[in-house]
Design a protein around this motif. Structure first.
Motif, mmCIF file in Angstrom:
data_model
loop_
_atom_site.group_PDB
_atom_site.id
_atom_site.type_symbol
_atom_site.label_atom_id
_atom_site.label_comp_id
_atom_site.label_asym_id
_atom_site.label_seq_id
_atom_site.Cartn_x
_atom_site.Cartn_y
_atom_site.Cartn_z
ATOM 1 N N GLU A 129 0.826 -1.216 0.000
ATOM 2 C CA GLU A 129 0.000 0.000 0.000
ATOM 3 C C GLU A 129 0.856 1.260 0.000
ATOM 4 O OE1 GLU A 129 -2.746 2.258 3.307
ATOM 5 O OE2 GLU A 129 -2.878 0.060 3.178
ATOM 6 N N ILE A 130 1.853 1.324 0.877
ATOM 7 C CA ILE A 130 2.621 2.566 0.980
ATOM 8 C C ILE A 130 3.618 2.724 -0.162
ATOM 9 C CG2 ILE A 130 2.349 2.678 3.484
ATOM 10 C CD1 ILE A 130 5.142 1.660 3.819
ATOM 11 N N ALA A 131 3.873 1.626 -0.912
ATOM 12 C CA ALA A 131 4.766 1.719 -2.071
ATOM 13 C C ALA A 131 4.005 1.919 -3.375
ATOM 14 C CB ALA A 131 5.629 0.468 -2.167
ATOM 15 N N ALA A 132 2.703 2.103 -3.299
ATOM 16 C CA ALA A 132 1.876 2.130 -4.509
ATOM 17 C C ALA A 132 2.285 3.216 -5.490
ATOM 18 C CB ALA A 132 0.405 2.295 -4.129
ATOM 19 N N ASP A 133 2.769 4.345 -4.992
ATOM 20 C CA ASP A 133 3.150 5.448 -5.881
ATOM 21 C C ASP A 133 4.655 5.584 -6.047
ATOM 22 O OD1 ASP A 133 0.472 6.229 -6.325
ATOM 23 O OD2 ASP A 133 0.448 7.364 -4.448
ATOM 24 N N HIS A 134 5.422 4.633 -5.520
ATOM 25 C CA HIS A 134 6.882 4.696 -5.643
ATOM 26 C C HIS A 134 7.279 4.306 -7.066
ATOM 27 C CE1 HIS A 134 11.133 3.773 -5.053
ATOM 28 N NE2 HIS A 134 11.078 4.376 -3.883
ATOM 29 N N PRO A 135 8.191 5.053 -7.720
ATOM 30 C CA PRO A 135 8.518 4.780 -9.126
ATOM 31 C C PRO A 135 9.127 3.407 -9.373
ATOM 32 C CG PRO A 135 10.016 6.424 -8.182
ATOM 33 C CD PRO A 135 8.905 6.242 -7.201
ATOM 34 N N VAL A 136 9.784 2.821 -8.381
ATOM 35 C CA VAL A 136 10.356 1.477 -8.531
ATOM 36 C C VAL A 136 9.536 0.430 -7.806
ATOM 37 C CG1 VAL A 136 12.364 0.031 -8.009
ATOM 38 C CG2 VAL A 136 12.704 2.358 -8.866
#
Length: 330
Positions: A129-136
Protein backbone atom coordinates in the motif's frame (compact mmCIF):
# COMPACT_ATOMS: atom_id res chain seq x y z
CA UNK A 1 24.65 5.98 -7.15
CA UNK A 2 22.01 8.24 -5.66
CA UNK A 3 22.78 10.01 -2.41
CA UNK A 4 21.21 7.95 0.39
CA UNK A 5 18.08 9.32 2.02
CA UNK A 6 16.69 10.80 -1.23
CA UNK A 7 13.30 9.22 -0.56
CA UNK A 8 13.12 9.61 3.22
CA UNK A 9 10.75 12.56 2.89
CA UNK A 10 8.44 10.64 0.59
CA UNK A 11 8.56 7.66 2.93
CA UNK A 12 7.62 9.82 5.90
CA UNK A 13 4.85 11.39 3.86
CA UNK A 14 3.18 8.05 3.14
CA UNK A 15 3.60 6.99 6.77
CA UNK A 16 1.66 10.03 7.97
CA UNK A 17 -1.83 9.11 9.03
CA UNK A 18 -1.21 5.39 9.47
CA UNK A 19 -2.30 5.65 13.09
CA UNK A 20 -5.52 7.52 12.34
CA UNK A 21 -8.32 5.81 14.22
CA UNK A 22 -5.98 4.06 16.64
CA UNK A 23 -5.93 5.29 20.22
CA UNK A 24 -2.62 6.56 21.58
CA UNK A 25 -2.74 3.82 24.22
CA UNK A 26 -3.24 1.08 21.62
CA UNK A 27 -0.37 2.44 19.49
CA UNK A 28 1.95 2.66 22.49
CA UNK A 29 1.11 -0.91 23.60
CA UNK A 30 1.84 -2.27 20.13
CA UNK A 31 5.11 -0.35 20.01
CA UNK A 32 6.24 -1.56 23.44
CA UNK A 33 5.64 -5.19 22.45
CA UNK A 34 7.48 -4.71 19.16
CA UNK A 35 10.45 -3.08 20.90
CA UNK A 36 10.99 -6.33 22.81
CA UNK A 37 11.23 -8.24 19.53
CA UNK A 38 13.39 -5.56 17.93
CA UNK A 39 15.93 -5.85 20.76
CA UNK A 40 16.21 -9.55 20.11
CA UNK A 41 14.74 -10.75 23.41
CA UNK A 42 11.98 -12.95 22.07
CA UNK A 43 12.85 -15.18 19.08
CA UNK A 44 9.70 -16.78 17.82
CA UNK A 45 8.32 -19.27 15.35
CA UNK A 46 5.22 -17.13 14.73
CA UNK A 47 4.83 -13.82 12.85
CA UNK A 48 5.72 -10.82 15.03
CA UNK A 49 3.42 -8.41 13.17
CA UNK A 50 0.01 -9.92 13.80
CA UNK A 51 -2.57 -7.43 12.55
CA UNK A 52 -3.13 -3.98 11.05
CA UNK A 53 -2.64 -2.26 14.41
CA UNK A 54 0.76 -3.94 14.91
CA UNK A 55 1.81 -3.15 11.36
CA UNK A 56 0.78 0.50 11.55
CA UNK A 57 2.62 0.92 14.86
CA UNK A 58 5.71 -0.79 13.46
CA UNK A 59 5.74 1.27 10.29
CA UNK A 60 5.23 4.59 12.05
CA UNK A 61 7.68 3.88 14.85
CA UNK A 62 10.39 1.66 13.36
CA UNK A 63 10.35 1.96 9.58
CA UNK A 64 12.17 5.33 9.30
CA UNK A 65 14.92 4.15 11.66
CA UNK A 66 15.33 0.86 9.80
CA UNK A 67 15.43 2.78 6.52
CA UNK A 68 18.18 5.13 7.75
CA UNK A 69 20.28 2.27 9.14
CA UNK A 70 19.99 0.26 5.93
CA UNK A 71 20.82 3.35 3.86
CA UNK A 72 23.98 3.85 5.92
CA UNK A 73 25.06 0.23 5.46
CA UNK A 74 24.30 0.27 1.74
CA UNK A 75 26.21 3.53 1.25
CA UNK A 76 29.31 2.01 2.85
CA UNK A 77 28.90 -1.09 0.68
CA UNK A 78 28.35 0.91 -2.51
CA UNK A 79 31.57 2.85 -1.90
CA UNK A 80 33.53 -0.41 -2.20
CA UNK A 81 32.07 -1.45 -5.56
CA UNK A 82 33.12 -0.62 -9.13
CA UNK A 83 31.86 2.78 -10.26
CA UNK A 84 28.48 2.58 -11.95
CA UNK A 85 27.49 -0.78 -10.51
CA UNK A 86 23.88 -1.18 -9.45
CA UNK A 87 21.93 -4.33 -8.60
CA UNK A 88 19.80 -5.61 -11.45
CA UNK A 89 17.55 -7.39 -8.99
CA UNK A 90 16.88 -7.25 -5.24
CA UNK A 91 15.27 -9.68 -2.80
CA UNK A 92 14.57 -8.60 0.78
CA UNK A 93 14.23 -11.55 3.17
CA UNK A 94 11.92 -10.81 6.09
CA UNK A 95 11.30 -7.37 4.61
CA UNK A 96 8.03 -6.61 6.40
CA UNK A 97 6.69 -3.26 5.22
CA UNK A 98 9.66 -2.73 2.89
CA UNK A 99 12.11 -0.38 4.62
CA UNK A 100 15.14 -2.10 3.04
CA UNK A 101 13.50 -2.03 -0.38
CA UNK A 102 13.02 1.73 -0.02
CA UNK A 103 16.67 2.05 1.04
CA UNK A 104 17.98 0.09 -1.94
CA UNK A 105 15.87 2.22 -4.29
CA UNK A 106 17.31 5.36 -2.66
CA UNK A 107 20.89 4.09 -2.94
CA UNK A 108 20.87 2.96 -6.58
CA UNK A 109 18.77 4.68 -9.21
CA UNK A 110 16.91 2.84 -11.94
CA UNK A 111 14.17 0.23 -12.15
CA UNK A 112 14.84 -3.38 -11.16
CA UNK A 113 12.84 -6.44 -10.15
CA UNK A 114 12.22 -6.29 -6.40
CA UNK A 115 10.76 -9.05 -4.22
CA UNK A 116 9.92 -8.57 -0.55
CA UNK A 117 9.43 -11.79 1.42
CA UNK A 118 7.80 -11.94 4.83
CA UNK A 119 5.66 -14.28 6.90
CA UNK A 120 3.26 -11.55 7.96
CA UNK A 121 0.51 -10.92 5.42
CA UNK A 122 -0.59 -7.68 7.17
CA UNK A 123 2.97 -6.33 6.89
CA UNK A 124 3.16 -7.20 3.21
CA UNK A 125 -0.24 -5.65 2.57
CA UNK A 126 0.78 -2.38 4.18
CA UNK A 127 4.14 -2.43 2.42
CA UNK A 128 2.39 -2.82 -0.92
CA UNK A 129 0.00 0.00 0.00
CA UNK A 130 2.62 2.57 0.98
CA UNK A 131 4.77 1.72 -2.07
CA UNK A 132 1.88 2.13 -4.51
CA UNK A 133 3.15 5.45 -5.88
CA UNK A 134 6.88 4.70 -5.64
CA UNK A 135 8.52 4.78 -9.13
CA UNK A 136 10.36 1.48 -8.53
CA UNK A 137 8.52 -0.30 -5.74
CA UNK A 138 5.03 0.09 -7.16
CA UNK A 139 5.80 -2.93 -9.33
CA UNK A 140 7.52 -4.95 -6.60
CA UNK A 141 6.40 -8.44 -5.65
CA UNK A 142 5.26 -8.78 -2.03
CA UNK A 143 5.17 -12.49 -1.22
CA UNK A 144 4.29 -14.37 1.93
CA UNK A 145 7.03 -16.85 2.77
CA UNK A 146 8.29 -18.65 5.83
CA UNK A 147 11.95 -17.79 6.44
CA UNK A 148 13.58 -21.13 7.10
CA UNK A 149 15.14 -24.20 5.47
CA UNK A 150 12.31 -24.54 2.94
CA UNK A 151 12.87 -21.03 1.54
CA UNK A 152 14.14 -20.91 -2.05
CA UNK A 153 15.38 -17.95 -4.10
CA UNK A 154 16.22 -17.51 -7.77
CA UNK A 155 19.66 -16.10 -8.72
CA UNK A 156 19.75 -12.39 -7.88
CA UNK A 157 22.31 -9.60 -7.60
CA UNK A 158 21.47 -8.42 -4.09
CA UNK A 159 19.77 -9.93 -1.04
CA UNK A 160 19.15 -7.89 2.10
CA UNK A 161 18.35 -9.41 5.48
CA UNK A 162 17.53 -6.53 7.80
CA UNK A 163 16.23 -6.50 11.37
CA UNK A 164 14.76 -9.98 11.08
CA UNK A 165 17.30 -12.51 12.39
CA UNK A 166 16.37 -11.72 15.99
CA UNK A 167 12.81 -12.84 15.27
CA UNK A 168 13.94 -16.26 14.06
CA UNK A 169 15.00 -19.48 15.70
CA UNK A 170 18.70 -20.34 15.45
CA UNK A 171 18.06 -22.92 12.72
CA UNK A 172 15.99 -20.48 10.68
CA UNK A 173 18.65 -17.76 11.01
CA UNK A 174 21.25 -20.11 9.59
CA UNK A 175 18.91 -21.15 6.79
CA UNK A 176 18.15 -17.54 5.85
CA UNK A 177 21.85 -16.72 5.42
CA UNK A 178 22.63 -19.96 3.61
CA UNK A 179 19.74 -19.46 1.18
CA UNK A 180 20.86 -15.88 0.52
CA UNK A 181 24.45 -17.02 -0.03
CA UNK A 182 23.31 -19.67 -2.48
CA UNK A 183 21.32 -17.22 -4.61
CA UNK A 184 22.98 -13.81 -4.44
CA UNK A 185 26.10 -12.08 -5.72
CA UNK A 186 25.96 -9.77 -2.69
CA UNK A 187 24.33 -10.09 0.73
CA UNK A 188 23.84 -7.28 3.24
CA UNK A 189 22.76 -8.16 6.79
CA UNK A 190 21.68 -5.45 9.24
CA UNK A 191 20.68 -5.98 12.86
CA UNK A 192 20.13 -3.76 15.91
CA UNK A 193 23.35 -2.34 17.33
CA UNK A 194 23.18 -4.36 20.54
CA UNK A 195 25.56 -7.09 21.73
CA UNK A 196 22.94 -9.65 20.68
CA UNK A 197 22.45 -8.06 17.26
CA UNK A 198 26.20 -7.89 16.72
CA UNK A 199 26.45 -11.57 17.63
CA UNK A 200 23.89 -12.46 14.97
CA UNK A 201 25.75 -10.37 12.39
CA UNK A 202 29.08 -12.02 13.26
CA UNK A 203 27.53 -15.47 12.80
CA UNK A 204 26.03 -14.39 9.45
CA UNK A 205 29.42 -12.97 8.46
CA UNK A 206 31.12 -16.27 9.28
CA UNK A 207 28.61 -18.24 7.20
CA UNK A 208 29.00 -15.88 4.24
CA UNK A 209 32.81 -16.05 4.33
CA UNK A 210 32.63 -19.86 4.57
CA UNK A 211 30.40 -19.78 1.47
CA UNK A 212 33.11 -17.97 -0.49
CA UNK A 213 32.04 -14.34 -0.06
CA UNK A 214 34.45 -11.51 0.64
CA UNK A 215 33.55 -8.93 3.27
CA UNK A 216 33.24 -5.50 1.65
CA UNK A 217 32.02 -3.43 4.62
CA UNK A 218 32.32 -2.41 7.35
CA UNK A 219 35.37 -4.60 7.90
CA UNK A 220 38.52 -3.88 5.86
CA UNK A 221 39.25 -7.62 5.92
CA UNK A 222 37.51 -10.99 5.79
CA UNK A 223 39.34 -12.49 8.74
CA UNK A 224 37.98 -13.02 12.22
CA UNK A 225 36.62 -9.99 14.06
CA UNK A 226 39.35 -8.70 16.42
CA UNK A 227 36.85 -7.81 19.15
CA UNK A 228 37.08 -10.26 22.05
CA UNK A 229 33.61 -11.76 22.58
CA UNK A 230 31.89 -10.36 25.64
CA UNK A 231 34.17 -7.31 25.93
CA UNK A 232 32.64 -5.06 23.27
CA UNK A 233 30.65 -5.14 20.06
CA UNK A 234 30.96 -3.48 16.65
CA UNK A 235 28.13 -1.11 15.78
CA UNK A 236 27.45 2.22 14.13
CA UNK A 237 24.80 4.93 14.22
CA UNK A 238 22.42 6.68 11.82
CA UNK A 239 20.62 9.88 12.73
CA UNK A 240 16.82 9.67 12.58
CA UNK A 241 14.29 12.47 12.93
CA UNK A 242 11.89 11.60 15.74
CA UNK A 243 8.21 11.24 14.90
CA UNK A 244 5.35 12.25 17.16
CA UNK A 245 4.96 8.58 18.10
CA UNK A 246 8.62 8.44 19.15
CA UNK A 247 8.08 11.42 21.42
CA UNK A 248 4.88 9.92 22.80
CA UNK A 249 6.44 6.56 23.63
CA UNK A 250 9.92 7.66 24.68
CA UNK A 251 9.46 11.22 25.91
CA UNK A 252 12.27 13.72 25.58
CA UNK A 253 12.55 16.91 23.61
CA UNK A 254 15.29 16.30 21.02
CA UNK A 255 14.01 16.29 17.43
CA UNK A 256 16.22 13.32 16.54
CA UNK A 257 17.78 10.16 17.89
CA UNK A 258 20.64 7.93 16.78
CA UNK A 259 19.71 4.50 15.51
CA UNK A 260 22.43 2.03 16.51
CA UNK A 261 22.98 -0.88 14.12
CA UNK A 262 25.44 -3.63 13.27
CA UNK A 263 25.91 -4.88 9.73
CA UNK A 264 27.96 -6.84 7.26
CA UNK A 265 28.05 -6.49 3.48
CA UNK A 266 29.61 -9.46 1.69
CA UNK A 267 30.00 -10.00 -2.02
CA UNK A 268 31.40 -12.10 -4.83
CA UNK A 269 32.04 -8.92 -6.82
CA UNK A 270 35.48 -7.27 -7.11
CA UNK A 271 34.97 -4.96 -4.14
CA UNK A 272 37.65 -2.75 -2.62
CA UNK A 273 37.09 -2.51 1.15
CA UNK A 274 38.12 0.58 3.11
CA UNK A 275 41.80 0.83 4.00
CA UNK A 276 40.65 1.05 7.65
CA UNK A 277 37.30 1.78 9.34
CA UNK A 278 36.58 4.26 12.13
CA UNK A 279 34.83 2.14 14.77
CA UNK A 280 34.20 4.72 17.51
CA UNK A 281 33.28 8.39 17.70
CA UNK A 282 36.48 10.35 16.91
CA UNK A 283 37.80 12.26 19.92
CA UNK A 284 38.66 15.82 18.95
CA UNK A 285 41.13 17.52 21.25
CA UNK A 286 43.24 20.63 20.99
CA UNK A 287 45.52 20.13 18.01
CA UNK A 288 44.78 16.43 17.60
CA UNK A 289 42.13 13.85 16.74
CA UNK A 290 42.12 10.36 18.26
CA UNK A 291 40.74 7.63 16.00
CA UNK A 292 39.83 4.04 16.86
CA UNK A 293 40.42 1.99 13.72
CA UNK A 294 39.84 -1.53 12.46
CA UNK A 295 42.71 -2.35 10.11
CA UNK A 296 43.12 -4.61 7.06
CA UNK A 297 45.39 -6.96 9.01
CA UNK A 298 42.43 -7.81 11.26
CA UNK A 299 43.52 -5.79 14.29
CA UNK A 300 42.25 -2.76 16.18
CA UNK A 301 44.44 0.22 16.93
CA UNK A 302 44.29 3.84 18.05
CA UNK A 303 45.70 6.51 15.76
CA UNK A 304 46.52 10.10 16.69
CA UNK A 305 46.30 12.67 13.88
CA UNK A 306 47.83 16.06 14.69
CA UNK A 307 48.02 19.46 13.05
CA UNK A 308 51.41 18.48 11.70
CA UNK A 309 49.58 16.03 9.42
CA UNK A 310 48.14 18.98 7.47
CA UNK A 311 45.21 18.03 5.22
CA UNK A 312 44.91 14.65 6.94
CA UNK A 313 44.31 16.46 10.24
CA UNK A 314 41.54 18.53 8.68
CA UNK A 315 40.05 15.34 7.27
CA UNK A 316 40.24 13.70 10.70
CA UNK A 317 38.32 16.59 12.26
CA UNK A 318 35.56 16.05 9.70
CA UNK A 319 35.48 12.25 9.77
CA UNK A 320 32.73 10.34 11.53
CA UNK A 321 32.04 7.08 13.26
CA UNK A 322 31.72 4.36 10.63
CA UNK A 323 33.64 6.19 7.89
CA UNK A 324 36.57 4.73 5.97
CA UNK A 325 40.01 5.96 6.93
CA UNK A 326 41.82 7.65 5.38
CA UNK A 327 39.11 9.31 3.28
CA UNK A 328 39.23 8.47 -0.44
CA UNK A 329 41.77 10.66 -2.18
CA UNK A 330 43.82 11.39 0.95
Amino acid sequence: MNAPHTSVDSLRAVLDGLLDGMSSRQAAQSVERLIGHYRGRTPTNAPVLRDRADVAAYAAYRMPATYEAVCSALAAFADTLPEGWAPEGHVDIGGGTGAAAWAVAATWSGARPVTVLDWSEPALALGREIAADHPVLSSATWRRARVGPALTLPPVDLVTVSYVLGELTEADRAAAIDVAAGAAQSVVVIEPGTPEGYGRVIEARRRLVDAGFRVAAPCPHSGACPIVPGTDWCHFAARVSRSSLHRQVKGGSLPYEDEKFSYVAATRLPATPAASRVVRHPQIRKGQVLLDLCDPDGTLHKSTVTKRNGTLYRAARDTRWGAPWPPPGE
